[in-house]
Motif scaffolding. Structure first.
Motif, PDB file in Angstrom:
ATOM      1  N   ASN A 305       0.819  -1.215   0.000  1.00  0.00           N
ATOM      2  CA  ASN A 305       0.000   0.000   0.000  1.00  0.00           C
ATOM      3  C   ASN A 305       0.857   1.271   0.000  1.00  0.00           C
ATOM      4  OD1 ASN A 305      -2.653   0.428  -0.376  1.00  0.00           O
ATOM      5  ND2 ASN A 305      -3.195   0.660   1.778  1.00  0.00           N
ATOM      6  N   ASP A 306       2.164   1.136  -0.063  1.00  0.00           N
ATOM      7  CA  ASP A 306       3.055   2.296  -0.080  1.00  0.00           C
ATOM      8  C   ASP A 306       3.340   2.701  -1.531  1.00  0.00           C
ATOM      9  OD1 ASP A 306       3.364   2.507   2.705  1.00  0.00           O
ATOM     10  OD2 ASP A 306       4.843   0.897   2.701  1.00  0.00           O
ATOM     11  N   ILE A 307       3.330   4.020  -1.745  1.00  0.00           N
ATOM     12  CA  ILE A 307       3.478   4.526  -3.115  1.00  0.00           C
ATOM     13  C   ILE A 307       4.923   4.975  -3.353  1.00  0.00           C
ATOM     14  CG2 ILE A 307       2.663   6.275  -4.768  1.00  0.00           C
ATOM     15  CD1 ILE A 307       0.414   4.456  -3.884  1.00  0.00           C
ATOM     16  N   THR A 308       5.531   4.402  -4.391  1.00  0.00           N
ATOM     17  CA  THR A 308       6.903   4.792  -4.754  1.00  0.00           C
ATOM     18  C   THR A 308       7.190   4.395  -6.197  1.00  0.00           C
ATOM     19  OG1 THR A 308       9.237   4.631  -4.086  1.00  0.00           O
ATOM     20  CG2 THR A 308       7.949   2.633  -3.883  1.00  0.00           C
ATOM     21  N   SER A 309       8.448   4.553  -6.617  1.00  0.00           N
ATOM     22  CA  SER A 309       8.886   4.072  -7.925  1.00  0.00           C
ATOM     23  C   SER A 309      10.318   3.573  -7.787  1.00  0.00           C
ATOM     24  CB  SER A 309       8.810   5.211  -8.954  1.00  0.00           C
ATOM     25  OG  SER A 309       9.492   6.339  -8.466  1.00  0.00           O
ATOM     26  N   LEU A 310      10.726   2.749  -8.735  1.00  0.00           N
ATOM     27  CA  LEU A 310      12.069   2.155  -8.685  1.00  0.00           C
ATOM     28  C   LEU A 310      12.980   2.828  -9.704  1.00  0.00           C
ATOM     29  CD1 LEU A 310      11.148  -1.667  -8.615  1.00  0.00           C
ATOM     30  CD2 LEU A 310      11.481  -0.111  -6.675  1.00  0.00           C
ATOM     31  N   TYR A 311      14.263   2.783  -9.448  1.00  0.00           N
ATOM     32  CA  TYR A 311      15.223   3.324 -10.428  1.00  0.00           C
ATOM     33  C   TYR A 311      16.613   2.766 -10.163  1.00  0.00           C
ATOM     34  CZ  TYR A 311      16.987   6.568  -6.812  1.00  0.00           C
ATOM     35  OH  TYR A 311      17.534   7.097  -5.679  1.00  0.00           O
ATOM     36  N   TYR A 312      17.469   2.875 -11.180  1.00  0.00           N
ATOM     37  CA  TYR A 312      18.894   2.586 -10.984  1.00  0.00           C
ATOM     38  C   TYR A 312      19.642   3.906 -11.035  1.00  0.00           C
ATOM     39  CZ  TYR A 312      18.016  -2.363 -11.517  1.00  0.00           C
ATOM     40  OH  TYR A 312      17.556  -3.634 -11.332  1.00  0.00           O
ATOM     41  N   MET A 323      14.686   2.554  -4.512  1.00  0.00           N
ATOM     42  CA  MET A 323      13.339   3.130  -4.598  1.00  0.00           C
ATOM     43  C   MET A 323      13.380   4.576  -4.127  1.00  0.00           C
ATOM     44  SD  MET A 323      11.051   1.504  -1.537  1.00  0.00           S
ATOM     45  CE  MET A 323      11.245   2.078   0.146  1.00  0.00           C
ATOM     46  N   ARG A 324      12.499   5.377  -4.709  1.00  0.00           N
ATOM     47  CA  ARG A 324      12.401   6.773  -4.280  1.00  0.00           C
ATOM     48  C   ARG A 324      11.686   6.824  -2.934  1.00  0.00           C
ATOM     49  NH1 ARG A 324      11.914   6.876  -9.898  1.00  0.00           N
ATOM     50  NH2 ARG A 324      13.743   7.938 -10.779  1.00  0.00           N
ATOM     51  N   PRO A 325      11.863   7.923  -2.183  1.00  0.00           N
ATOM     52  CA  PRO A 325      11.206   7.991  -0.872  1.00  0.00           C
ATOM     53  C   PRO A 325       9.700   7.720  -1.007  1.00  0.00           C
ATOM     54  CG  PRO A 325      12.628   9.886  -1.221  1.00  0.00           C
ATOM     55  CD  PRO A 325      12.620   9.133  -2.504  1.00  0.00           C
ATOM     56  N   ILE A 326       9.160   7.005  -0.039  1.00  0.00           N
ATOM     57  CA  ILE A 326       7.727   6.671  -0.077  1.00  0.00           C
ATOM     58  C   ILE A 326       6.927   7.980  -0.012  1.00  0.00           C
ATOM     59  CG2 ILE A 326       5.849   5.553   1.206  1.00  0.00           C
ATOM     60  CD1 ILE A 326       7.743   3.465   0.161  1.00  0.00           C
ATOM     61  N   LYS A 327       6.012   8.133  -0.966  1.00  0.00           N
ATOM     62  CA  LYS A 327       5.177   9.336  -1.009  1.00  0.00           C
ATOM     63  C   LYS A 327       4.146   9.290   0.117  1.00  0.00           C
ATOM     64  CE  LYS A 327       3.333  11.738  -5.011  1.00  0.00           C
ATOM     65  NZ  LYS A 327       2.842  11.462  -6.370  1.00  0.00           N
ATOM     66  N   GLY A 328       3.707   8.091   0.437  1.00  0.00           N
ATOM     67  CA  GLY A 328       2.728   7.912   1.509  1.00  0.00           C
ATOM     68  C   GLY A 328       2.045   6.575   1.313  1.00  0.00           C
ATOM     69  N   ARG A 329       1.192   6.233   2.242  1.00  0.00           N
ATOM     70  CA  ARG A 329       0.387   5.030   2.076  1.00  0.00           C
ATOM     71  C   ARG A 329      -0.821   5.417   1.243  1.00  0.00           C
ATOM     72  NH1 ARG A 329       1.305   0.892   5.180  1.00  0.00           N
ATOM     73  NH2 ARG A 329      -0.811   0.172   4.922  1.00  0.00           N
ATOM     74  N   ALA A 330      -1.263   4.511   0.384  1.00  0.00           N
ATOM     75  CA  ALA A 330      -2.430   4.814  -0.435  1.00  0.00           C
ATOM     76  C   ALA A 330      -3.584   5.277   0.470  1.00  0.00           C
ATOM     77  CB  ALA A 330      -2.814   3.601  -1.264  1.00  0.00           C
ATOM     78  N   SER A 344       3.211  14.204   2.266  1.00  0.00           N
ATOM     79  CA  SER A 344       4.624  14.442   1.926  1.00  0.00           C
ATOM     80  C   SER A 344       4.767  15.489   0.817  1.00  0.00           C
ATOM     81  CB  SER A 344       5.301  13.133   1.505  1.00  0.00           C
ATOM     82  OG  SER A 344       4.691  12.632   0.347  1.00  0.00           O
ATOM     83  N   GLN A 345       3.732  15.648  -0.035  1.00  0.00           N
ATOM     84  CA  GLN A 345       3.831  16.665  -1.093  1.00  0.00           C
ATOM     85  C   GLN A 345       3.718  18.073  -0.509  1.00  0.00           C
ATOM     86  OE1 GLN A 345       0.662  14.473  -3.358  1.00  0.00           O
ATOM     87  NE2 GLN A 345       1.806  15.348  -5.082  1.00  0.00           N
ATOM     88  N   ILE A 346       2.898  18.193   0.548  1.00  0.00           N
ATOM     89  CA  ILE A 346       2.771  19.492   1.220  1.00  0.00           C
ATOM     90  C   ILE A 346       4.119  19.796   1.900  1.00  0.00           C
ATOM     91  CG2 ILE A 346       1.532  20.750   3.054  1.00  0.00           C
ATOM     92  CD1 ILE A 346      -0.486  20.007   0.996  1.00  0.00           C
TER      93      ILE A 346
END
Ligand code: DLL
Length: 444
Positions: A305-312, A323-330, A344-346
Motif C-alpha cells: 500500500n506504499d506509493i513509490t517508484s524504482l530506479y537505478y 526506490m524513491r522515498p515513499i510518497k505515503g500510504r495509499a 509528503s507533497q505538502i
C-alpha cells in the motif's frame, strides 16, 4: 564486501544477471516450500489454477497471486504461518490502530535474516563495528526497537536500548554516553534536535555522526533540519512488519536521495493501484514485495500500500535497485476537490519557503463527506521573525505574517495544485512527536 570475518555483504554488489539467477532459484524454492507447507497458499494456488511447477524463474512472478493485509486479518492470528508454532523464535505485530493487529512469526533463521538485513542497512547508513547505537525506536511488539537492536549487535556495535519517549533523558544520555549513531522516527529526531537547541548545545558539540530514520514518510526539508541541528548524516530506513520490519530498504549515507532494496531477500514490484498490473519500470505505483527467503511466514507479492517508484542510479556503489522515498500510504491520500494529495507533497512544498519549520498538521475540511479544503498549521523559524526587527503586536508584524502564509499557500498551489488555508505558529508551539510515528492529519 567483507565487513568482518563472519559478515560478508558482497551480495549487494552482484551483477544483475547473477542476482536474477539467485532470485529465480529462491523464488522457485519458495513456491515449492509454500505448496507443501502453507495451507493458505495451497488454497490460493488452487483458486488461481497455479501449480508450483509453473514458476521457473523470477520472471514468472506475475503469475502468482497478490497477498493483501486483509488476508492476514482473515487468517488471524497464525493462519499464514508455514511452520508449526514450536518452530518459532519470535512474534511481532503491526502497529496498526484499527481492528486486530497483523501478526508476523519468525523462526530462528528468520531472526538471523532480520539481523543481517538490519546490519547491512546500518552499515550503509555509515555505522561501523565498535560504534555505539542510541536506539530510540520503540521496543515491544513493534519491529523497530528489537529489529535495530539485533542488527546493530550483529554488526558489532553496542546498543543502548532506550526506546522512545522521555526526551530530556534521551538528551542527557546522548551527552553523557556520546553515541555515534541514533535511530528513531524522523519526527522524533526533530524533537530531540529541538531539545539540544533549547539547551544551547550546538551541532559541533553533539557526538552523533549518523541517524537512521524511518517508519514514516519524510522529505528533504526534515532531513536538512535534522542534519543541520544535530550535525550528522541522516538516512532513510524502510520496512514493514509483514515483510520483516526495518531493513527492507536503506539509503547510503554518501548517496542519499533514494534507498537500495535488499532484493536478494525482498523482491520488489510496482503495480498500478487500480489494474494491479506492473507499471513500466520507473513509474510510480504501489510497492509489492515477495519475501524470497523467509521461513515462518513467507509472503508472495505482498501489497504494501506504499506509493513509490524504482530506479537505478548510475553513480550507485551497489548494484541493487533503488526506490524513491515513499510518497505515503495509499490510505493516507487525501482527495481535495478531486486532486490527490499526500502529506509528503505538502511537506516538500514547505522546503521552497525559507523559514518554515517542518512541524505541521493538516486538517481536511469536509462537506457532505467530500474533502473541500485543507487547513494547514505550521511553525515559523524564530530567527526569521527576529530578523524582521518588528514588534509582534504591530500592523507590520500582522502584514509580515499574512505575507508569509500567502507565500506558503502559493507554493502549495503551484506544486500540488490545491488551495489551502495556512496558519503559522511560533516555533515550538505546535505539539511535537513524543516518540514513535507521528500522525500529521487531524480530523476536524
Ligand atoms: O514501521 C518498520 C520500521 C521500523 C521501519 C523502524 C523503519 C524503521 P510497521 O509499523 O509495520 O513497520 O509500518 C510499516 O510504515 O508500510 C510504511 O507505510 C511506513 N514506513 C516505514 N518506513 C518508512 C519510510 C515499521 N522509511 C509502514 N518511509 C510502511 C516512509 C515508511 N514510510
Amino acid at each position: 564486501m567483507l565487513v568482518s570475518k563472519d559478515m560478508d555483504f558482497s551480495v549487494e554488489y552482484l551483477k544483475l544477471d547473477q542476482l536474477r539467477l539467485l532470485q529465480s532459484d529462491r523464488l522457485t524454492d519458495l513456491v515449492g516450500y509454500l505448496g507443501e507447507r502453507s495451507e493458505f497458499y495451497k488454497g490460493k494456488f488452487n483458486e488461481s489454477g497455479i501449480s508450483p511447477h509453473d514458476i521457473r524463474s523470477i520472471d514468472d512472478i506475475t503469475k502468482l497471486p497478490i497477498t493483501y493485509k486483509q488476508d492476514l486479518r482473515d487468517n488471524y492470528p497464525f493462519g499464514l504461518f508455514a511452520v508449526p508454532k514450536n518452530e518459532l523464535q519470535r512474534i511481532h505485530c503491526s502497529s496498526g490502530t484499527t481492528g486486530k493487529p497483523t501478526v508476523v512469526g519468525y523462526t530462528k533463521e528468520d531472526v538471523d535474516l532480520f539481523s543481517e538485513v538490519v546490519a547491512r542497512s546500518l552499515y550503509a547508513a555509515g555505522a561501523r563495528p565498535g560504534m555505539q547505537l542510541h536506539n530510540a525506536y520503540g521496543y515491544g511488539i513493534f519491529t523497530g526497537g528489537l529489529g535495530l537492536h539485533y542488527g546493530a549487535e550483529k554488526l558489532g556495535m553496542s546498543v543502548l536500548p532506550i526506546s522512545g519517549g522521555m526526551t530530556a533523558r534521551q538528551v542527557d544520555l546522548i551527552i553523557d554516553f556520546k553515541p555515534e549513531v541514533i535511530c528513531c522516527s524522523p519526527s522524533y529526531a526533530l524533537t530531540i534536535a529541538d531539545e539540544f537547541a533549547k539547551r544551547g548545545i550546538t551541532a559541533e558539540e553533539i557526538s552523533l555522526k549518523y541517524a537512521v530514520l524511518g517508519s514514516e514518510p519524510w522529505t528533504e526539508i526534515i532531513r536538512s533540519h535534522i542534519e543541520e541541528k544535530l550535525g550528522l548524516h541522516a538516512t532513510n530506513i524502510y520496512g514493514l512488519s509483514e515483510i520483516i520490519g526495518p531493513g527492507v530498504s536503506m539509503e547510503d549515507f554518501e548517496e542519499k536521495g533514494g534507498s537500495y532494496i535488499w532484493e536478494d531477500h525482498f523482491y520488489p514490484e510496482i503495480l498500478d493501484p487500480i489494474t494491479k498490473q506492473p507499471v513500466p519500470f520507473g513509474e510510480e505505483g504501489v510497492l509489492v514485495i515477495t519475501t524470497l527467503t523467509k521461513k515462518a511466514m513467507p509472503l508472495l507479492r505482498y501489497w504494501t500500500n506504499d506509493i513509490t517508484s524504482l530506479y537505478y542510479d548510475e553513480d550507485a556503489k551497489r548494484s541493487m535497485v533503488k526506490m524513491r522515498p515513499i510518497k505515503g500510504r495509499a490510505d493516507d491520500m487525501l482527495i481535495v476537490r478531486g486532486v490527490n494529495v499526500y502529506p509528503s507533497q505538502i511537506e516538500e512544498a514547505f522546503s521552497h519557503v525559507k523559514g518554515v519549520v517542518p512541524n505541521y498538521y493538516l486538517t481536511p475540511i469536509e462537506k457532505e463527506q467530500m474533502c473541500v479544503a485543507l487547513d494547514i498549521d505550521v511553525e515559523i523559524d524564530d530567527e526569521l521573525v527576529k530578523d524582521q526587527k518588528i514588534d509582534t503586536d504591530t500592523d507590520d508584524y500582522f502584514n509580515f505574517v499574512g505575507n508569509f502564509e500567502k507565500n506558503i499557500e502559493n507554493e502549495i498551489k503551484k506544486r500540488v495544485g490545491i488551495t489551502t488555508k495556512v496558519k503559522i505558529h511560533t516555533q515550538d508551539s505546535l505539539p511535537k512527536c513524543e516518540g514513535g510515528k507521528i500522525n500529521r492529519i487531524l480530523k476536524k
